[in-house]
Write an enzyme that holds these catalytic residues in place. Structure first.
Site, short mmCIF file in Angstrom:
data_model
loop_
_atom_site.label_atom_id
_atom_site.label_comp_id
_atom_site.label_asym_id
_atom_site.label_seq_id
_atom_site.Cartn_x
_atom_site.Cartn_y
_atom_site.Cartn_z
N GLU A 14 0.86 -1.17 0.00
CA GLU A 14 0.00 0.00 0.00
C GLU A 14 0.90 1.23 0.00
OE1 GLU A 14 -3.72 2.32 1.02
OE2 GLU A 14 -3.17 0.58 -0.16
N CYS A 61 -5.55 4.91 6.11
CA CYS A 61 -5.30 3.61 5.49
C CYS A 61 -6.59 2.98 5.03
CB CYS A 61 -4.58 2.69 6.47
SG CYS A 61 -4.13 1.11 5.72
N CYS A 64 -5.57 -1.59 6.29
CA CYS A 64 -5.83 -1.98 7.69
C CYS A 64 -6.88 -1.02 8.25
CB CYS A 64 -4.55 -1.97 8.52
SG CYS A 64 -3.54 -0.48 8.36
N HIS A 68 -6.99 2.93 12.74
CA HIS A 68 -6.75 4.34 13.02
C HIS A 68 -7.95 4.96 13.73
CE1 HIS A 68 -2.85 4.94 11.13
NE2 HIS A 68 -3.24 4.15 10.16
N ARG A 484 0.00 -4.49 11.06
CA ARG A 484 1.41 -4.28 10.74
C ARG A 484 2.25 -3.89 11.94
NH1 ARG A 484 -1.97 -3.54 6.97
NH2 ARG A 484 -1.52 -4.11 4.82
N SER A 507 4.52 1.45 10.01
CA SER A 507 5.53 1.60 8.97
C SER A 507 6.43 2.80 9.20
CB SER A 507 4.87 1.67 7.59
OG SER A 507 4.28 0.44 7.25
N CYS A 551 3.06 -0.46 4.39
CA CYS A 551 1.80 0.24 4.12
C CYS A 551 2.09 1.74 4.11
CB CYS A 551 0.78 -0.13 5.17
SG CYS A 551 -0.91 0.28 4.72
N CYS A 554 -0.38 7.89 0.11
CA CYS A 554 -0.87 9.26 0.33
C CYS A 554 -1.16 9.89 -1.02
CB CYS A 554 0.18 10.08 1.08
SG CYS A 554 1.68 10.31 0.16
#
Length: 577
Positions: A14, A61, A64, A68, A484, A507, A551, A554
């Site tokens: 991603e 995201c 996943c 968030h 992740r 990440s 991941c 943007c």
């Protein structure tokens, strides 16, 4: 003399990630991780109602999805002192568990398996032998010779047409591909099955959250009403359907994913000594069963391991200055304290100041800033986060479920515990924890159903949600374990509005550039020493990087060869910088 290899973009992730490595005598001697993509969600939510922030930052995201939002509502609840009802906790756990089941399975088959599986070689397989193999490792019903014969015919059509479709641009025939044709055919068949299955498990999110991706959350609980008799609420039929979806998911993981993982891993045991890195592992812990503040109730324990020493686990504190973000090698305005100084996320800034090369360019200038990803550190040290970190922390904490699951996999593969500290270990850990989470999610579902049967249908608390009852200033942190790795959101609230907000995501920990001490990130350090058979076909780089499941997405800006802006593509499913 070292040879510089560039892999840009890293595909099957991603977002956009660039890896540059130096190879000497067939092994990687240095590595650099760079992302030329920028986000700005922290700036977007400033001045907004804290209770609405989750809806914005969840767009960090689209893979996943939910984590968030979960971290965001937890940060606001922490700042305002809100405790959620037990049912809301179970629903949040069920939704996160369904995400793990979906995300890890999709990663294994569709993002990572093609680093190990040679699709074209599957044409050499004998369907009868493939059927015998499949039936020897699993009771999955789709295992007949006729079934695998049909799959082989489908692949043959792809290859003979000259257009491999979803299997295009692979490293077919690479000398590092070691699977027998029958294992390749079995894996390709299950790749296709996983494409169909993954559409079903996400229905859990649509039932409790209204949609997928980006289901609805609520500060104070969950925005879904339980009414077993009302057609407009979460009724008995929908609850039963959730149970059905979870059982189906558990069966697919146990009878397809795990047998495939162990079968493939058995041919790549040498990768149990590749991709080790520096050996620091961190887990924030997650899946609370007795309230978010009771970390002892978490299914995934919290802790930190240093230098691969499983005899000692340190605690994580999100509130002091143990965690800092540096921007010495990132394209942001320097802090007022100077380039070498880090900041705790509560005091963090996101002020973009790009000073990198204009495309096209051959190499990044690693003597200057070289990424839009910031550099988080725990007590000045880099940390690896993700499935391997979670299992190692749980293993070292003495968690019996985790220890039994890990030991069973090690015994099956006949490899030592040290093999966990590797690319193979990272890939295996993701599968092991998927099986654990599938079991736990059924437990969460049973707890929810028992609560409802006992007359408790509460899904949210309204007290303390009224801004007139808030203190003039407050701050909070919400953390979770995204698929992740360790994820946390820090918020400052002032005069009923969001005064500052910072995300430090998995990440960011794993893909960061070097810090002021010159310490490498997990991506960079785990590549050191990796053998590269063919510099023109650097499959080995993808294997280790994909084992983290990067991941990083943007808004993307496009330029011509002179550096002039052409157009802009907005991807609101951005992630992880």
């Amino acid at each position: 003399m070292a040879n510089r290899i560039v892999v840009d973009p890293i595909t099957r992730i991603e977002g956009h990630l660039r890896i540059e490595v130096e190879v000497k005598d067939g092994k990687i001697t240095d590595a650099y991780s760079s992302s030329p993509m920028v986000r700005g969600l922290e700036n977007i939510v400033k001045g907004r109602d804290p209770r609405d922030v989750w809806a914005f930052v969840q767009r960090a995201c689209g893979v996943c999805t939910t984590v968030h939002a979960l971290a965001s509502v937890r940060s606001v609840e922490d700042a305002l002192g809100i405790e959620i009802p037990p049912n809301a906790e179970m629903v949040r756990n069920i939704m996160e568990g369904a995400l793990y089941m979906h995300d890890h399975t999709v990663h294994f088959y569709h993002l990572h398996a093609l680093d190990w599986v040679d699709v074209v070689n599957a044409l050499q397989a004998d369907p009868i032998k493939t059927s015998e193999l499949a039936q020897s490792i699993s009771k999955w019903p789709k295992s007949s010779p006729g079934y695998f014969s049909d799959i082989k015919k489908r692949i043959t059509k792809f290859v003979e047409s000259g257009q491999l479709g979803i299997f295009a641009n692979g490293y077919w025939g690479h000398p590092q591909m070691k699977l027998p044709p029958e294992v390749n055919l079995m894996a390709v068949a299950h790749y296709l099955e996983a494409l169909e299955w993954q559409k079903e498990i996400v229905r859990v999110h649509t039932i409790f959250g209204g949609k997928n991706p980006h289901p609805n959350y609520l500060v104070g609980g969950m925005a879904c009403a339980i009414n077993t008799d009302d057609i407009g609420g979460i009724n008995a039929e929908r609850l039963a359907y959730v149970g059905h979806l979870l059982k189906e998911g558990k069966a697919f993981i146990e009878q397809v994913y795990i047998p495939d993982l162990l079968a493939i891993a058995s041919f790549y045991k040498d990768w149990g000594a590749i991709g080790k890195g520096f050996g620091n592992y961190m887990s924030y812990g997650d899946f609370p069963t007795n309230g978010y503040n009771d970390i002892s109730s978490f299914k995934f324990p919290q802790g930190i391991i240093l230098n691969r020493d499983l005899s000692k686990v340190r605690d994580v504190n999100h509130r002091n200055d143990d965690i800092e973000e540096f921007i010495n090698n990132s394209w942001y305005e320097e802090y007022a304290e100077g380039r070498e100084t880090g900041r705790h996320p509560w005091d963090g800034e996101t002020k973009i100041k790009y000073s990198g090369p204009k495309p096209p360019y051959d190499h990044i200038d690693v003597e200057e800033k070289y990424s839009f990803i910031k550099t988080p550190r725990w007590k000045g040290m880099p940390m690896e986060v993700g499935p391997l970190s979670r299992l190692l922390v749980g293993y070292a904490r003495g968690n019996k479920e985790i220890q039994e699951a890990v030991n069973a996999a090690l015994t099956h593969l006949n490899v030592p515990v040290d093999a966990l500290f590797s690319t193979l270990g990272r890939t295996a850990a993701r599968g092991i924890e998927t099986q654990l989470v599938a079991n736990w999610t059924m437990e969460f579902y049973d707890t929810l159903m028992n609560n409802i049967k006992n007359g408790d249908t509460r899904m949210a608390h309204s007290e303390k949600r009224d801004p007139d009852k808030w203190e003039p200033e407050s701050k909070g942190v919400g953390f979770s374990e995204a698929p992740r790795g360790s994820l946390a959101h820090w918020i400052r609230i002032k005069d009923k509005k969001t005064a500052n907000y910072q995300l430090v995501v998995p990440s960011t920990w794993n893909a960061s550039p070097r810090d002021p001490k010159g310490q490498l990130s997990p991506y960079e350090s785990t590549l050191l020493g990796t053998p590269v058979a063919d510099p023109e076909l650097p499959l080995e780089i993808l294997r280790t990087i994909h084992s983290f499941d990067p991941c990083i997405a943007c808004a993307v800006h496009l330029y011509d060869e002179h550096g002039n802006h052409i157009s802009q593509v907005q991807n609101i499913s951005s992630c992880d910088i």
